[in-house]
Design a protein around this motif. Structure first.
Motif, PDB file in Angstrom:
ATOM      1  N   GLU A   7       0.822  -1.203   0.000  1.00  0.00           N
ATOM      2  CA  GLU A   7       0.000   0.000   0.000  1.00  0.00           C
ATOM      3  C   GLU A   7       0.861   1.260   0.000  1.00  0.00           C
ATOM      4  OE1 GLU A   7      -3.511  -0.070  -0.332  1.00  0.00           O
ATOM      5  OE2 GLU A   7      -2.709  -2.039  -0.921  1.00  0.00           O
ATOM      6  N   ARG A  30       2.376   1.658  -3.497  1.00  0.00           N
ATOM      7  CA  ARG A  30       1.353   2.104  -4.452  1.00  0.00           C
ATOM      8  C   ARG A  30       1.113   3.607  -4.314  1.00  0.00           C
ATOM      9  NH1 ARG A  30      -3.365  -2.618  -4.071  1.00  0.00           N
ATOM     10  NH2 ARG A  30      -2.425  -4.051  -5.584  1.00  0.00           N
ATOM     11  N   HIS A  31       1.045   4.068  -3.067  1.00  0.00           N
ATOM     12  CA  HIS A  31       0.847   5.497  -2.828  1.00  0.00           C
ATOM     13  C   HIS A  31       2.028   6.286  -3.390  1.00  0.00           C
ATOM     14  CE1 HIS A  31      -0.784   8.928  -0.418  1.00  0.00           C
ATOM     15  NE2 HIS A  31       0.486   9.325  -0.490  1.00  0.00           N
ATOM     16  N   LYS A  86       4.123   5.422  -5.756  1.00  0.00           N
ATOM     17  CA  LYS A  86       4.131   5.381  -7.217  1.00  0.00           C
ATOM     18  C   LYS A  86       3.108   6.350  -7.792  1.00  0.00           C
ATOM     19  CE  LYS A  86       4.780   3.859 -11.430  1.00  0.00           C
ATOM     20  NZ  LYS A  86       5.975   4.285 -12.195  1.00  0.00           N
ATOM     21  N   GLN A  87       1.933   6.396  -7.191  1.00  0.00           N
ATOM     22  CA  GLN A  87       0.858   7.242  -7.712  1.00  0.00           C
ATOM     23  C   GLN A  87       1.102   8.718  -7.457  1.00  0.00           C
ATOM     24  OE1 GLN A  87      -3.031   6.238  -6.230  1.00  0.00           O
ATOM     25  NE2 GLN A  87      -4.047   7.953  -7.246  1.00  0.00           N
ATOM     26  N   HIS A  88       1.588   9.053  -6.244  1.00  0.00           N
ATOM     27  CA  HIS A  88       1.685  10.450  -5.843  1.00  0.00           C
ATOM     28  C   HIS A  88       3.115  10.996  -5.888  1.00  0.00           C
ATOM     29  CE1 HIS A  88      -2.509  10.397  -4.553  1.00  0.00           C
ATOM     30  NE2 HIS A  88      -2.262   9.253  -3.940  1.00  0.00           N
ATOM     31  N   ARG A  89       4.093  10.110  -6.083  1.00  0.00           N
ATOM     32  CA  ARG A  89       5.508  10.498  -6.129  1.00  0.00           C
ATOM     33  C   ARG A  89       5.974  11.134  -4.826  1.00  0.00           C
ATOM     34  NH1 ARG A  89       7.367  10.887 -11.571  1.00  0.00           N
ATOM     35  NH2 ARG A  89       8.796  12.563 -10.971  1.00  0.00           N
ATOM     36  N   THR A 141       5.393  10.404  -0.156  1.00  0.00           N
ATOM     37  CA  THR A 141       4.650   9.711   0.902  1.00  0.00           C
ATOM     38  C   THR A 141       3.801  10.683   1.716  1.00  0.00           C
ATOM     39  OG1 THR A 141       6.567   9.881   2.366  1.00  0.00           O
ATOM     40  CG2 THR A 141       6.301   7.818   1.117  1.00  0.00           C
ATOM     41  N   TYR A 159       0.346   9.760   3.308  1.00  0.00           N
ATOM     42  CA  TYR A 159       0.286   8.347   3.704  1.00  0.00           C
ATOM     43  C   TYR A 159       0.734   8.268   5.164  1.00  0.00           C
ATOM     44  CZ  TYR A 159       0.667   3.286   3.540  1.00  0.00           C
ATOM     45  OH  TYR A 159       0.490   1.950   3.774  1.00  0.00           O
TER      46      TYR A 159
END
Length: 296
Positions: free
Chosen positions: A246, A249-250, A252-255, A257, A260
């Motif tokens: 998880e 994935r965060h 990768k998507q948002h570049r 943390t 998160y």
């Protein structure tokens, strides 16, 4: 007190012990800090974490002993190590047991699968003869000497040969010198009850795997049946895998943390690896800066 002796002293207490499965030093330290009194190493977990491969017998004896030795060194509570088949015949078992004792392992599991072995909840398992395994257990008993090392005799005969044969093997392994008996992968709650009834005079070990072949019973239910140890070998690994997935994935998507927040922070993690202790040692052995006169 030696680790094996400490483990035996704990197991003399009434009731069932719940053991978390650990697969590296940080998971072992987290288990200890969570208040567990005994931990269990999962061969499945070590294979996955160390090699990124399934529990198909890919780990060598050297790799397994190195991993469990580091974990035993990292904690101050007894560690029960999954040592597969002992990695050979009775003579190989004797060497494996001797190395485990030197590494500070408190207990070991010896199973009766043919090598290369598989995870107990995989299909296609094969077992050696009961007579062969009896001799391997006798060899392990001799090799442990006066260390107190506890021996868990495991049989995987349920799948290939049936429950009656597995129960018969459990009794034979106990009579050969195993301290605790582990009948792997019973396929129903009723089978867990039958095992407990037929081996009611023997300390029993239950294996609780989320999604495995054996239904999950609570610790209270297992204790009521008469089991002495219940291990949850993969719970920590499964949860860690989920959390890492998880997080990545965060990222990768948002570049980043940012946003998160399902993680410990830097300072919290320091407690798990005992940074305050090492900072104190660093101060203890620090060298004062040289004065100008000393430099000249």
């Amino acid at each position: 007190m030696l680790p094996g002796q400490k483990l035996r002293q704990l197991l003399e207490r009434p009731g069932l012990f719940v053991l978390p499965g650990v697969y590296d030093c940080i998971s072992a330290r987290i288990a200890e800090q969570a208040g567990f009194e005994i931990v269990f190493t999962s061969g499945f977990g070590i294979s996955g974490a160390t090699l990124g491969r399934p529990d198909y017998g890919f780990l060598t004896a050297t790799e397994m002993l190195y991993a469990v030795g580091r974990m035993a060194e990292a904690i101050d509570i007894p560690l029960v190590a999954d040592l597969d088949t002992g990695y050979g015949n009775p003579l190989n078992v004797m060497r494996t047991v001797g190395e485990a004792v030197k590494l500070g392992v408190a207990g070991i599991i010896l199973e009766d699968q043919q090598w290369p072995k598989k995870c107990g909840h995989f299909s296609g398992k094969r077992v050696i003869s009961s007579r062969e395994q009896v001799e391997k257990i006798k060899a392990a008993v001799q090799a442990r000497g006066d260390s107190g090392l506890a021996i868990v005799g495991r049989t995987d005969a349920r799948a290939p040969l049936g429950l009656d044969e597995a129960i018969a093997r459990g009794r034979a392994y106990f009579e050969a010198g195993a301290d605790i008996i582990f009948i792997e992968a019973p396929q129903s709650a009723e089978e867990l009850k039958i095992i407990a009834r037929e081996l009611s005079d023997i300390p029993l070990f239950a294996n609780a795997i989320e999604g495995g072949k054996t239904p999950l019973l609570s610790a209270e239910e297992l204790e009521a049946l008469g089991y002495k140890i219940a291990v949850f070998p993969l719970s920590g690994l499964f949860c860690a895998t989920y959390a890492i997935r998880e997080c990545f994935r965060h990222l990768k998507q948002h570049r980043t943390t940012v946003g998160y927040d399902r993680a410990v922070d830097f300072e919290e993690f320091e407690q798990f690896i005992d940074i305050p202790h090492y900072r104190q040692l660093e101060r203890q052995f620090a060298i004062a800066p040289e004065s100008e006169s000393e430099k000249s």
